[in-house]
Write a protein that holds these residues in place. Structure first.
Motif, PDB file in Angstrom:
ATOM      1  N   ASP A 151     -48.749  37.090 -25.307  1.00 17.88           N
ATOM      2  CA  ASP A 151     -47.548  37.146 -24.484  1.00 17.88           C
ATOM      3  C   ASP A 151     -46.600  36.022 -24.897  1.00 17.88           C
ATOM      4  N   ASN A 192     -42.453  44.333 -27.722  1.00 19.91           N
ATOM      5  CA  ASN A 192     -43.576  44.841 -26.946  1.00 19.91           C
ATOM      6  C   ASN A 192     -44.734  45.278 -27.856  1.00 19.91           C
ATOM      7  N   PRO A 236     -46.022  43.017 -21.236  1.00 20.92           N
ATOM      8  CA  PRO A 236     -46.860  41.997 -21.885  1.00 20.92           C
ATOM      9  C   PRO A 236     -48.322  42.155 -21.512  1.00 20.92           C
ATOM     10  N   MET A 277     -46.430  42.098 -29.221  1.00 18.11           N
ATOM     11  CA  MET A 277     -47.238  41.402 -28.226  1.00 18.11           C
ATOM     12  C   MET A 277     -48.560  42.114 -27.985  1.00 18.11           C
ATOM     13  N   ASN A 278     -48.513  43.428 -27.864  1.00 14.89           N
ATOM     14  CA  ASN A 278     -49.728  44.161 -27.538  1.00 14.89           C
ATOM     15  C   ASN A 278     -50.615  44.387 -28.750  1.00 14.89           C
TER      16      ASN A 278
END
Length: 458
Positions: free
Chosen positions: A453, A444, A104, A447-448
């Motif tokens: 997060d 993932n 995260p 989120m990025n």
């Protein structure tokens, strides 16, 4: 006629209880209390004081709110500033071979104040034992005083101790941990939830070459978890700050780092240990270390990451080490422990009174999301602010204000941590792992991509 200064008694000198003590003293110009703090331990180094912990935005903000400047100025002793371009204060989740599943986004900060003020999720890996030492400075803790119960009257609360003594106060705050006698008396129906998960924890000094090998496989986050196929998981939390300690002649030139290890697995797997002719005695650290290594070999495939985990567990002291060569003040004999939590809203109603709870006494939670210590410190902040309005006539409303906020906040974090723990500890097998790993990789990326997060509290 001058109003009597009310007395507040705190049972438990952990991070939450000490933060609360400092907050009341810090705010004495607004509302003065006679504050007494009691601890069942015989002294500050009587018992091992915990592993590395992560202090996040919320915990850092509350800690700074609670502490007078004279104490806050020493925080770096317990939470050294991150080393720029070397340390990554964040979390990553990998599979049993070291392939990244989740990392995260985390805002890197220069110090605890940067963590507190970060716009997105941020954290700082902290030495719990040293942070407690900082919080203990100049605090008149009364040691060797185990609270065994209390009696509440219209005028106040009598607090009873195991040594036969008793103390009188206006407000009693039970900050005495998951097995709190205060909680057991105040809310006897509030039960501990057992996950059916066994966890083994240890503190070790790890040489640089081994940490470097681990980072090459798993990445550079300072808090890392790996998931196996059988509900097993490994944790490693560390700082890349060399330990100042005497070392053996052959490794004097190699830095060593303070590191926390944890290995967990479904408790039912212990039923098969006898079939493997492995005897485990939780009073014998050496046998527990051997058991942890046996379970890792049994549950994990042969690979470099597994070899590193076995090497890490081989570094765990099998007996009480020479204190001059051990980077932790108190040795903690390695034992198997059951993972447990307490959901404070699992009971129908809390009746607010002169007696209240703080930290693990009210809401112990799984360590998986690193929220326990942060919530205890936030409890201290919220309760101290509520008590600024204390008077002999409205003390119930002050306690109720705190409990309403605390119950809602911590119940959500307990259940979030519980769900994450149970999900990650479910055996999935080979094909289940493929689905799980691909799903986590997709999360993932999201989120990025959006710098968001999903797992942190907003």
């Amino acid at each position: 006629m001058q109003q009597k200064i009310p007395t507040v008694i705190i049972t438990g000198a952990g991070l939450g209880g000490l933060s609360f003590y400092h907050a009341l003293i810090k705010n004495k110009d607004k509302k003065e209390f006679n504050v007494k703090i009691f601890e069942r331990e015989s002294g500050p180094q009587d018992r091992w004081q915990g592993y590395h912990i992560g202090i996040n935005n919320f915990g850092a903000r509350s800690l700074i709110n609670c502490l007078p400047s004279s104490v806050a100025s020493n925080l770096q002793k317990g939470m050294p500033n991150p080393i720029p371009d070397v340390e990554c204060h964040g979390f990553s989740l990998n599979d049993h071979m070291g392939n990244l599943l989740l990392k995260p986004p985390s805002k890197q900060a220069k110090d605890v104040y940067g963590v507190a003020n970060a716009s997105g999720f941020s954290a700082i890996i902290t030495y719990r034992d040293r942070l407690r030492d900082v919080l203990l400075e100049n605090v008149p803790v009364q040691w060797g005083k185990k609270c065994i119960g209390y009696e509440e009257t219209e005028e106040g609360v009598w607090v009873f101790f195991e040594d036969g003594s008793k103390e009188f106060c206006d407000i009693l705050v039970g900050a005495d941990g998951i097995n709190s006698p205060v909680r057991k008396q105040k809310i006897p129906e509030l039960q501990i939830f057992d996950f059916g998960i066994t966890q083994i924890n240890a503190d070790v000094a790890v040489p640089k070459n081994l940490i470097d090998r681990f980072i090459r496989i798993n990445g550079n986050s300072l808090f890392q978890k790996t998931l196996g196929l059988n509900g097993d998981a490994t944790f490693i939390i560390y700082r890349l700050i060399p330990i100042e300690q005497e070392q053996e002649q052959n490794d004097k030139n190699e830095p060593h780092y303070r590191t926390t290890l944890a290995f967990s697995y479904p408790t039912k797997l212990d039923d098969n240990v006898e079939n493997d002719k492995i005897k485990v005695d939780d009073n014998d650290p050496a046998s527990v270390i051997d058991h942890a290594k046996h379970m890792i070999r049994k549950l994990r495939p042969e690979c470099e990451l597994t070899n590193i985990m076995l090497e890490l567990w081989s570094l765990v002291p099998r007996t009480a080490p020479d204190s001059d060569k051990y980077p932790f003040k108190t040795y903690n004999p390695v034992q198997r422990r059951q993972m447990q939590d307490i959901n404070p809203l699992s009971v129908n109603e809390w009746t607010s009174s002169r007696v209240t709870l703080l930290g693990d006494a009210a809401h112990a939670m799984s360590p998986v999301l690193g929220l326990g210590a942060n919530n205890a410190i936030q409890d201290a902040d919220v309760l101290s602010q509520a008590l600024l309005n204390y008077s002999p006539e409205n003390y119930i409303s002050c306690i109720k204000e705190y409990e309403n906020e605390m119950l809602k906040r911590t119940s959500a974090d307990v259940l979030k941590s519980r769900a994450s723990t149970l999900r990650q500890s479910s055996p999935v097998g080979y094909f289940g792992a493929i689905f799980r790993n691909n799903f986590m990789k997709m999360i993932n990326v999201m989120m990025n991509t959006f710098d968001y997060d999903f797992f942190s509290r907003k």
